[in-house]
Design a protein around this motif. Structure first.
Motif, PDB file in Angstrom:
ATOM      1  N   VAL A  38       0.840  -1.202   0.000  1.00  0.00           N
ATOM      2  CA  VAL A  38       0.000   0.000   0.000  1.00  0.00           C
ATOM      3  C   VAL A  38       0.874   1.251   0.000  1.00  0.00           C
ATOM      4  CG1 VAL A  38      -1.562   1.365   1.461  1.00  0.00           C
ATOM      5  CG2 VAL A  38      -2.065  -1.032   0.963  1.00  0.00           C
ATOM      6  N   LEU A  49      -7.339   5.282  -1.728  1.00  0.00           N
ATOM      7  CA  LEU A  49      -7.647   3.985  -2.309  1.00  0.00           C
ATOM      8  C   LEU A  49      -9.048   3.590  -1.851  1.00  0.00           C
ATOM      9  CD1 LEU A  49      -4.266   2.155  -1.573  1.00  0.00           C
ATOM     10  CD2 LEU A  49      -4.957   3.255  -3.719  1.00  0.00           C
ATOM     11  N   ARG A  51     -10.530   0.404  -2.897  1.00  0.00           N
ATOM     12  CA  ARG A  51     -10.541  -1.045  -2.718  1.00  0.00           C
ATOM     13  C   ARG A  51      -9.157  -1.594  -3.024  1.00  0.00           C
ATOM     14  NH1 ARG A  51     -11.146  -5.110  -7.195  1.00  0.00           N
ATOM     15  NH2 ARG A  51      -8.931  -4.631  -6.978  1.00  0.00           N
ATOM     16  N   VAL A  52      -8.702  -2.480  -2.149  1.00  0.00           N
ATOM     17  CA  VAL A  52      -7.429  -3.170  -2.384  1.00  0.00           C
ATOM     18  C   VAL A  52      -7.649  -4.663  -2.177  1.00  0.00           C
ATOM     19  CG1 VAL A  52      -4.982  -3.325  -1.834  1.00  0.00           C
ATOM     20  CG2 VAL A  52      -6.195  -1.165  -1.452  1.00  0.00           C
ATOM     21  N   THR A  53      -7.238  -5.466  -3.156  1.00  0.00           N
ATOM     22  CA  THR A  53      -7.303  -6.925  -3.047  1.00  0.00           C
ATOM     23  C   THR A  53      -5.901  -7.500  -3.134  1.00  0.00           C
ATOM     24  OG1 THR A  53      -9.526  -7.123  -3.969  1.00  0.00           O
ATOM     25  CG2 THR A  53      -8.133  -9.062  -4.103  1.00  0.00           C
ATOM     26  N   ALA A  95      -1.075  -7.081  -5.234  1.00  0.00           N
ATOM     27  CA  ALA A  95      -2.188  -6.220  -4.837  1.00  0.00           C
ATOM     28  C   ALA A  95      -2.728  -5.495  -6.060  1.00  0.00           C
ATOM     29  CB  ALA A  95      -1.737  -5.211  -3.789  1.00  0.00           C
ATOM     30  N   ARG A  96      -4.044  -5.369  -6.135  1.00  0.00           N
ATOM     31  CA  ARG A  96      -4.692  -4.542  -7.147  1.00  0.00           C
ATOM     32  C   ARG A  96      -5.626  -3.592  -6.408  1.00  0.00           C
ATOM     33  NH1 ARG A  96      -6.718  -6.832 -12.602  1.00  0.00           N
ATOM     34  NH2 ARG A  96      -5.421  -5.135 -13.414  1.00  0.00           N
ATOM     35  N   ALA A  97      -5.608  -2.344  -6.801  1.00  0.00           N
ATOM     36  CA  ALA A  97      -6.338  -1.317  -6.068  1.00  0.00           C
ATOM     37  C   ALA A  97      -7.032  -0.352  -7.012  1.00  0.00           C
ATOM     38  CB  ALA A  97      -5.379  -0.542  -5.163  1.00  0.00           C
ATOM     39  N   TRP A  98      -8.236   0.062  -6.632  1.00  0.00           N
ATOM     40  CA  TRP A  98      -8.938   1.126  -7.334  1.00  0.00           C
ATOM     41  C   TRP A  98      -8.732   2.431  -6.599  1.00  0.00           C
ATOM     42  CZ3 TRP A  98     -10.663   1.003 -12.081  1.00  0.00           C
ATOM     43  CH2 TRP A  98     -11.032  -0.224 -12.663  1.00  0.00           C
ATOM     44  N   HIS A  99      -8.322   3.421  -7.365  1.00  0.00           N
ATOM     45  CA  HIS A  99      -8.228   4.801  -6.873  1.00  0.00           C
ATOM     46  C   HIS A  99      -9.373   5.589  -7.503  1.00  0.00           C
ATOM     47  CE1 HIS A  99      -6.935   8.897  -6.251  1.00  0.00           C
ATOM     48  NE2 HIS A  99      -6.731   9.071  -7.539  1.00  0.00           N
ATOM     49  N   THR A 203      -9.347  -8.717   0.935  1.00  0.00           N
ATOM     50  CA  THR A 203      -9.940  -7.599   0.204  1.00  0.00           C
ATOM     51  C   THR A 203     -10.473  -6.582   1.202  1.00  0.00           C
ATOM     52  OG1 THR A 203     -10.555  -8.916  -1.734  1.00  0.00           O
ATOM     53  CG2 THR A 203     -11.751  -6.866  -1.390  1.00  0.00           C
ATOM     54  N   HIS A 205     -12.528  -2.891   1.309  1.00  0.00           N
ATOM     55  CA  HIS A 205     -13.263  -1.798   0.667  1.00  0.00           C
ATOM     56  C   HIS A 205     -13.361  -0.635   1.654  1.00  0.00           C
ATOM     57  CE1 HIS A 205     -14.773  -5.035  -2.022  1.00  0.00           C
ATOM     58  NE2 HIS A 205     -14.862  -4.062  -2.902  1.00  0.00           N
TER      59      HIS A 205
END
Length: 254
Positions: A38, A49, A51-53, A95-99, A203, A205
């Motif tokens: 992160v 961020l 969501r981070v998975t 890790a995959r994250a939506w900003h 995950t 959120h």
């Protein structure tokens, strides 16, 4: 040493004894490497961020680890980011994250639910003698109800006693990810001396960005009859809920 990791340059970090997890002296608790990834995602210049998975590709060793990042889907409103943690050229955690680019939604904000009883009302959580060092000792733990090795649902507060990376002040997001993986541990329904209950993923959120040092978890674990489980929690800071976490569990008798 006062950090989970020591910076070595070239996006490489040396793991310290503070990262040692419950499954053996050579592997890490997932909290510190999650926080490290992160930290790398935030360094891309995206301050929030949503969501981070994380996908756990294998045990994270107590070793020198290399971080890599990318922007997979750039955009003006939302962006998809990714990060990877590698040991000797092999990825052990991704890790995959939506900003989501921020905007003022104060007028319609709501639906968050009640706040967790504050840290000032909690008591120090009992720590078992057979696991009293490593990561567990590097975090301050308070119990509102339940906790590690008290089987069942738990409400706890936690804050790291050490930095994520030596010489760097951790952000509230880094602190949150340093401890939120522990939702499965504080609400465990099995004795880890007799059972494996290891998460394959994590995950998180977030409906708002956390503030402050303390991270609260209102956590619960469900175990099915066929070797799988689910740990989930409502995640808090001292101002109230900030989001939720979920972890799939691999459950086996030792």
């Amino acid at each position: 040493m006062t950090a989970f990791y020591l910076p070595l340059g070239n996006d490489t970090f040396r793991s310290t004894e503070h990262t040692v997890g419950p499954w053996g002296p050579d592997s890490q608790h997932l909290g510190p490497p999650s926080a490290l990834l992160v930290r790398a995602l935030l360094a891309l210049g995206r301050p929030t961020l949503s969501r981070v998975t994380f996908e756990v590709l294998g045990p994270v060793p107590i070793a020198d680890l290399t971080v890599s990042t990318s922007v997979d889907r750039p955009g003006r409103s939302v962006e998809l980011l990714s990060a990877s943690l590698s040991f000797e050229g092999r990825a052990v955690l991704t890790a995959r994250a939506w900003h989501i680019v921020g905007s003022d939604t104060t007028a319609v904000a709501g639906g968050t639910g009640g706040a967790l009883a504050p840290p000032s009302s909690a008591v120090p959580m009992e720590i078992p003698e057979f696991w009293g060092g490593g990561y567990l000792a590097a975090v301050e733990w308070l119990s509102v109800s339940g906790g590690i090795f008290t089987p069942g649902d738990a409400q706890v507060w936690a804050r790291p006693r050490v930095a994520v990376v030596e010489g760097s002040v951790a952000t509230p997001l880094e602190r949150l990810f340093a401890v939120v993986d522990s939702a499965s541990g504080v609400s465990s329904r099995v004795d880890i001396r007799k059972w494996f209950a290891i998460n394959t993923d994590l995950t998180v959120h977030l409906h708002r960005q956390p503030v402050g040092e303390w991270v609260g978890m209102d956590a619960r674990t469900t175990i099915g009859p066929d070797g799988s489980g689910l740990a989930s929690s409502t995640v808090h800071d001292v101002e109230g809920p900030v989001g939720s976490s979920a972890q799939a569990l691999f459950v086996r008798e030792r």
